[in-house]
Design a protein around this motif. Structure first.
Motif: not given
Length: 77
Positions: A2-6, A10-16, A37-39, A41-46
């Motif tokens: 997990k990491r909080t940005i702004c 963003y959480d790998t365990e709870n995202s697609e 990954y995609k949350t 809420e539709g946010k993407y992260f690597l």
């Protein structure tokens, strides 16, 4: 991970997980993995994780725009 940005978590365990790319093998100091990954809420992260000599040292999460995420995905097909 997990990491909080702004103020967005963003959480790998709870995202697609969309796609995972690996280079090298487990324990390889030059090896690494990149996972897009995609949350909900539709946010993407690597999510990246790598050996001490790799381009991704240790674990990290980087947020991405939809455009950047699609470009990353296209480059890893």
């Amino acid at each position: 991970m997990k990491r909080t940005i702004c103020n967005i978590e963003y959480d790998t365990e709870n995202s697609e997980l969309i796609l995972k790319y690996t280079s090298g093998s487990p324990g390889d100091p030059n090896g690494y993995e990149e996972s897009l990954y995609k949350t909900a809420e539709g946010k993407y992260f690597l999510y990246t994780n790598g050996g001490e000599n790799s381009i991704h040292k240790g674990e990290n999460i980087t947020r991405m725009s939809e455009k950047t995420a699609k470009a990353w995905l296209d480059s890893h097909k």
